[in-house]
Design an enzyme around this catalytic site. Sequence first.
Site, PDB file in Angstrom:
ATOM      1  N   SER A 266       0.859  -1.190   0.000  1.00 14.95           N
ATOM      2  CA  SER A 266       0.000   0.000   0.000  1.00 14.95           C
ATOM      3  C   SER A 266       0.889   1.232   0.000  1.00 14.95           C
ATOM      4  O   SER A 266       2.112   1.126   0.026  1.00 14.95           O
ATOM      5  CB  SER A 266      -0.889  -0.003   1.233  1.00 14.95           C
ATOM      6  OG  SER A 266      -0.099   0.323   2.368  1.00 14.95           O
ATOM      7  N   LYS A 267       0.234   2.376   0.030  1.00 15.05           N
ATOM      8  CA  LYS A 267       0.972   3.646   0.013  1.00 15.05           C
ATOM      9  C   LYS A 267       2.037   3.737   1.105  1.00 15.05           C
ATOM     10  O   LYS A 267       3.037   4.418   0.931  1.00 15.05           O
ATOM     11  CB  LYS A 267      -0.010   4.809   0.201  1.00 15.05           C
ATOM     12  CG  LYS A 267      -0.692   5.196  -1.081  1.00 15.05           C
ATOM     13  CD  LYS A 267      -1.416   6.522  -0.903  1.00 15.05           C
ATOM     14  CE  LYS A 267      -2.416   6.697  -2.027  1.00 15.05           C
ATOM     15  NZ  LYS A 267      -3.687   7.246  -1.574  1.00 15.05           N
ATOM     16  N   ARG A 268       1.770   3.063   2.201  1.00 11.58           N
ATOM     17  CA  ARG A 268       2.745   3.116   3.304  1.00 11.58           C
ATOM     18  C   ARG A 268       4.111   2.586   2.873  1.00 11.58           C
ATOM     19  O   ARG A 268       5.127   2.911   3.466  1.00 11.58           O
ATOM     20  CB  ARG A 268       2.257   2.273   4.492  1.00 11.58           C
ATOM     21  CG  ARG A 268       1.135   2.897   5.270  1.00 11.58           C
ATOM     22  CD  ARG A 268       0.716   2.031   6.431  1.00 11.58           C
ATOM     23  NE  ARG A 268       0.305   0.697   5.991  1.00 11.58           N
ATOM     24  CZ  ARG A 268       0.893  -0.417   6.351  1.00 11.58           C
ATOM     25  NH1 ARG A 268       1.926  -0.384   7.158  1.00 11.58           N
ATOM     26  NH2 ARG A 268       0.456  -1.577   5.907  1.00 11.58           N
ATOM     27  N   HIS A 269       4.122   1.759   1.839  1.00  9.35           N
ATOM     28  CA  HIS A 269       5.388   1.173   1.393  1.00  9.35           C
ATOM     29  C   HIS A 269       6.095   2.029   0.342  1.00  9.35           C
ATOM     30  O   HIS A 269       7.105   1.621  -0.209  1.00  9.35           O
ATOM     31  CB  HIS A 269       5.155  -0.232   0.829  1.00  9.35           C
ATOM     32  CG  HIS A 269       4.605  -1.186   1.838  1.00  9.35           C
ATOM     33  ND1 HIS A 269       3.274  -1.521   1.896  1.00  9.35           N
ATOM     34  CD2 HIS A 269       5.213  -1.866   2.846  1.00  9.35           C
ATOM     35  CE1 HIS A 269       3.089  -2.375   2.896  1.00  9.35           C
ATOM     36  NE2 HIS A 269       4.237  -2.594   3.485  1.00  9.35           N
ATOM     37  N   GLY A 270       5.545   3.184   0.056  1.00  9.37           N
ATOM     38  CA  GLY A 270       6.177   4.051  -0.956  1.00  9.37           C
ATOM     39  C   GLY A 270       5.321   4.116  -2.205  1.00  9.37           C
ATOM     40  O   GLY A 270       4.108   3.983  -2.136  1.00  9.37           O
TER      41      GLY A 270
END
Length: 432
Positions: A203-207
């Site tokens: 997800s976005k949390r991973h970049g």
Amino acid sequence: MIRVRFAPSPTGFLHIGGVRTALFNYLYARNQQGNFLLRIEDTDRERSRPEFEKEILASLKWLGLDWDEAVIRQSQRLGRYQELAQDLMARGLAYEETIENKKAVKFKISPQKTIFQDLVHGEVAFDAALFEDLVILKSDGFPTYHWACAVDDHEMGITHVIRGDDHLSNTPRQILLFEAMGWKAPKYAHLPLILGDDGTPLSKRHGAVSLTNFRDCGFVPEGILNYLAFLGWGTEGHQEIYSLNELIQKFSIKRINKANAKFNFEKLEWLNAQHIKKLAEDDYVLRISKFYEKESKKFPPAKWRQFVLLYRSRIKAFQDLKAQAGYFWGEEISYESQLRGDYLQNKPLKRHLEAWAEKAGELSGPDFENTALLEKFTREAASGWGIEAKDLIHPLRFAVTGKTVSPGLFELMGVLGRDVCLNRVKAFLTKE
Ligand code: GLU
């Protein structure tokens, strides 16, 4: 005749996981000489946006995942979902319920145990007694996801639904809807999830996870598709680099894995670099020039071409060119001060650089740009001063590019040209 579909919701940019789903559907359709259809699931009125739809279509085109037939938009088929819901009601299989003063339609779940064969997971059993009745039409007349999905999969003649594991628990409900309508359900294949480094779904949390992010970094479709094909699928043997056509030839649902796949950014970069190297030379120049539209226009085309070719084997994505070689179009170089200080405090070296610049200034422009000649000239200068060539070449590279690594210095200087190189060496020696 195999018919599959990619059915994105236009509620955000196309996610890399969505691209993987689209790709698997595309590969299966092309491998089976079937149809690959595109359906826009825009029934969430609050979150769906025309600009997201536009971006999804443009992204698929950019990737080369061309679809067959006209795009289906669920928002344009409301009448059909309502009509068929009426049919269910008429047969006592659905009923109206008033929710907050508005009427919605709910499908009656019959509490039964059912089994289906997933093409990846094998037998999946579910107990519908655990499900609540399902809203199929919302009070605003819009269908819910399950209803629109089942109706369209049927009416579009979809034979195989290939989608992410996050939809596995939706499938039983959709099968119940198919049964109630007396339709034959498609076959289902649920793809393993794509996980980030920490083992949670990507997800976005991973970049960067939207395709646009990768495109903006200068990844090429060939690299992205090759990488994504192996997230949850595999071939026999050790070949790692595949063209889209080779993937089409090899693809089979049988070799889709059950186990979740880890997203490995370094592997993606490596594959992308391989595909950049494999592009036809003209194609590479065209693509990277488009990526650097503004910068490339500052140079005569032949010079720009020479320059980008020098870096082709060194970049993993087009954005690396700027990081490695922004000095080419930058006006001033900002030197890493420690190394510059060390060089400038070395009095003999400073004298040699000055002498080199003076002598090189006597070369004609074309002579300077003649790589072999410039190399010979520089090596002879070094040996005349009793130093090793590398002890002149390294500081020159640093003076001209601000970098400690680069492609061959003399090729590079040839591309930069005499005046730029000499000005940079002089500025290096004098400017604060
Ligand atoms: N619109 C759904 C999504 O974007 C697709 C569901 C499906 O493929 O059935 O997740």
